[in-house]
Design a protein around this motif. Structure first.
Motif, PDB file in Angstrom:
ATOM      1  N   LEU A 189      32.500  56.522 -44.182  1.00 38.14           N
ATOM      2  CA  LEU A 189      32.052  56.950 -45.508  1.00 38.14           C
ATOM      3  C   LEU A 189      32.379  55.891 -46.550  1.00 38.14           C
ATOM      4  N   GLY A 190      33.451  55.164 -46.336  1.00 43.71           N
ATOM      5  CA  GLY A 190      33.782  54.037 -47.204  1.00 43.71           C
ATOM      6  C   GLY A 190      34.178  54.406 -48.615  1.00 43.71           C
ATOM      7  N   GLU A 191      34.933  55.511 -48.767  1.00 48.09           N
ATOM      8  CA  GLU A 191      35.352  55.964 -50.095  1.00 48.09           C
ATOM      9  C   GLU A 191      36.875  56.070 -50.137  1.00 48.09           C
ATOM     10  N   PRO A 192      37.564  54.973 -50.418  1.00 46.70           N
ATOM     11  CA  PRO A 192      39.037  54.976 -50.394  1.00 46.70           C
ATOM     12  C   PRO A 192      39.683  55.864 -51.448  1.00 46.70           C
ATOM     13  N   ILE A 209      31.175  69.002 -47.345  1.00 48.41           N
ATOM     14  CA  ILE A 209      31.154  67.669 -46.742  1.00 48.41           C
ATOM     15  C   ILE A 209      32.472  67.488 -46.008  1.00 48.41           C
ATOM     16  N   GLN A 210      32.402  67.237 -44.707  1.00 47.94           N
ATOM     17  CA  GLN A 210      33.586  67.140 -43.868  1.00 47.94           C
ATOM     18  C   GLN A 210      34.090  65.689 -43.756  1.00 47.94           C
ATOM     19  N   HIS A 211      35.357  65.555 -43.453  1.00 50.48           N
ATOM     20  CA  HIS A 211      35.973  64.280 -43.051  1.00 50.48           C
ATOM     21  C   HIS A 211      35.736  63.165 -44.072  1.00 50.48           C
ATOM     22  N   VAL A 212      36.098  63.416 -45.317  1.00 51.58           N
ATOM     23  CA  VAL A 212      35.749  62.448 -46.361  1.00 51.58           C
ATOM     24  C   VAL A 212      36.663  61.221 -46.382  1.00 51.58           C
ATOM     25  N   MET A 213      37.738  61.219 -45.579  1.00 48.90           N
ATOM     26  CA  MET A 213      38.545  60.007 -45.450  1.00 48.90           C
ATOM     27  C   MET A 213      38.044  59.121 -44.308  1.00 48.90           C
ATOM     28  N   HIS A 214      36.974  59.512 -43.638  1.00 51.85           N
ATOM     29  CA  HIS A 214      36.406  58.760 -42.511  1.00 51.85           C
ATOM     30  C   HIS A 214      36.046  57.333 -42.964  1.00 51.85           C
ATOM     31  N   PRO A 215      36.442  56.324 -42.190  1.00 50.64           N
ATOM     32  CA  PRO A 215      36.134  54.937 -42.580  1.00 50.64           C
ATOM     33  C   PRO A 215      34.651  54.686 -42.800  1.00 50.64           C
ATOM     34  N   THR A 272      29.907  62.045 -55.802  1.00 45.40           N
ATOM     35  CA  THR A 272      28.465  61.941 -56.044  1.00 45.40           C
ATOM     36  C   THR A 272      27.797  61.127 -54.946  1.00 45.40           C
ATOM     37  N   ARG A 273      28.396  60.014 -54.580  1.00 41.85           N
ATOM     38  CA  ARG A 273      27.824  59.184 -53.507  1.00 41.85           C
ATOM     39  C   ARG A 273      27.834  59.934 -52.168  1.00 41.85           C
ATOM     40  N   ALA A 274      28.914  60.626 -51.882  1.00 37.32           N
ATOM     41  CA  ALA A 274      28.999  61.378 -50.626  1.00 37.32           C
ATOM     42  C   ALA A 274      27.980  62.505 -50.591  1.00 37.32           C
ATOM     43  N   GLU A 275      27.792  63.165 -51.713  1.00 38.52           N
ATOM     44  CA  GLU A 275      26.833  64.262 -51.770  1.00 38.52           C
ATOM     45  C   GLU A 275      25.411  63.754 -51.553  1.00 38.52           C
ATOM     46  N   VAL A 276      25.061  62.637 -52.162  1.00 32.95           N
ATOM     47  CA  VAL A 276      23.732  62.051 -51.959  1.00 32.95           C
ATOM     48  C   VAL A 276      23.514  61.760 -50.479  1.00 32.95           C
ATOM     49  N   LEU A 277      24.529  61.221 -49.844  1.00 34.00           N
ATOM     50  CA  LEU A 277      24.426  60.895 -48.423  1.00 34.00           C
ATOM     51  C   LEU A 277      24.181  62.154 -47.590  1.00 34.00           C
ATOM     52  N   PRO A 325      26.642  63.150 -40.934  1.00 32.75           N
ATOM     53  CA  PRO A 325      26.549  64.257 -39.980  1.00 32.75           C
ATOM     54  C   PRO A 325      27.643  65.306 -40.123  1.00 32.75           C
ATOM     55  N   PHE A 326      28.743  64.957 -40.791  1.00 38.99           N
ATOM     56  CA  PHE A 326      29.884  65.867 -40.844  1.00 38.99           C
ATOM     57  C   PHE A 326      29.786  66.740 -42.095  1.00 38.99           C
TER      58      PHE A 326
END
Length: 290
Positions: free
Chosen positions: A76-79, A68-74, A35-40, A47-48
């Motif tokens: 994004l901050g979603e461990p 949404i690409q690269h969701v392990m990217h630091p 949900t947080r990633a989607e809002v972003l 950008p990814f």
């Protein structure tokens, strides 16, 4: 009647649905992170992303997104995503289906498939690593090569977007299938493809599938979607999977910043990715695969 093993079904059909991999706490953590990633992404703060109108990279500036690409990217901050990617639940199934050991697992891509907000969208019929215009003989050769990898979709909401042709990962297309998959346009009716079925997942279910199974997908603004879409490799393949993986630009995964976010098994899987990237020369080639 003897029930076939998970791997036997996967080898025969090219896909298998596994239930009950996600715990209640993991569902909560992953859904909140999605949900947080989607809002972003919706607010143009990430950008990814995969943009509507484009099936393959490089993607366009169209603001409506289907992934949404690269969701392990630091950044994004979603461990929760890295924890799920390297979890026993996922890795144990991957090892069984790949027929490899713990030491062979290779980190690759992790994305989220989401519903567009304003447009219906669909992916055309394709195989991820065989060109649509391959001749029958070329197709036979390609389908007899081990892919050294597997991909999966874990649905956080009920999801019936994916369509596959069971068994097509080891069989060249029929004449009728070839006609449909040669079209660069999305299918108006995916079930018009001979042999096609809809893969219906309940929230929490995961489908593992061979990247060379004939598949397509539909996306609608009217139905909520957040499906974890990832792939994992078997490092016994050397740099075989490099082209398919590096086209998505994994340069951000190199170096200490990302490595420091990983723990235990995940760090060892990351080391295999870096080795593959190095052996392949770090070349990123955009092509008609995903």
């Amino acid at each position: 009647m003897v029930q076939k093993s998970l791997k036997a079904r996967y080898l025969e059909d090219g896909y298998v649905i596994v239930r009950n991999l996600v715990s209640e706490q993991e569902m909560k953590d992953l859904t909140e992170a999605c949900t947080r990633a989607e809002v972003l992404v919706r607010e143009a703060g990430w950008p990814f992303r995969r943009s509507v109108g484009k099936q393959f990279p490089p993607y366009s500036d169209e603001p409506d997104s289907w992934g949404i690409q690269h969701v392990m990217h630091p950044a994004l901050g979603e461990p929760a995503f890295a924890r799920w990617y390297s979890s026993d639940a996922i890795c144990d199934v991957a090892k069984e289906l790949l027929g490899c050991s713990e030491e062979d697992l290779q980190m690759e891509l992790f994305n989220i498939l989401i519903n567009p907000e304003r447009h219906d969208f669909a992916l055309r019929w394709h195989r991820d690593d065989v060109k649509e215009d391959a001749s029958e003989s070329e197709e036979v050769v390609a389908l007899n090569v081990s892919q050294y990898g597997i991909q999966w979709n874990t649905a956080l909401y009920d999801d019936d977007c994916l369509f596959v042709v069971p068994g097509s990962h080891i069989m060249p297309r029929t004449a009728a299938q070839r006609v449909q998959s040669l079209s660069l346009d999305p299918p108006k009716d995916p079930l018009a493809m001979p042999g096609a079925i809809k893969v219906a997942l309940k929230a929490g279910e995961t489908v593992f599938y061979n990247q060379n199974i004939l598949h397509c997908a539909t996306y609608s603004p009217s139905k909520k979607r957040a499906t974890l879409h990832a792939c994992m490799g078997n490092c016994q393949g050397g740099s075989f999977r490099a082209r398919n993986i590096l086209q998505h630009d994994v340069s951000w995964m190199k170096g200490e910043v990302f490595r420091a976010t990983l723990h235990g098994r995940a760090q060892k899987m990351w080391e295999k990715l870096i080795k593959m990237e190095s052996e392949a020369g770090g070349t990123i080639v955009y092509s008609q695969t995903n």
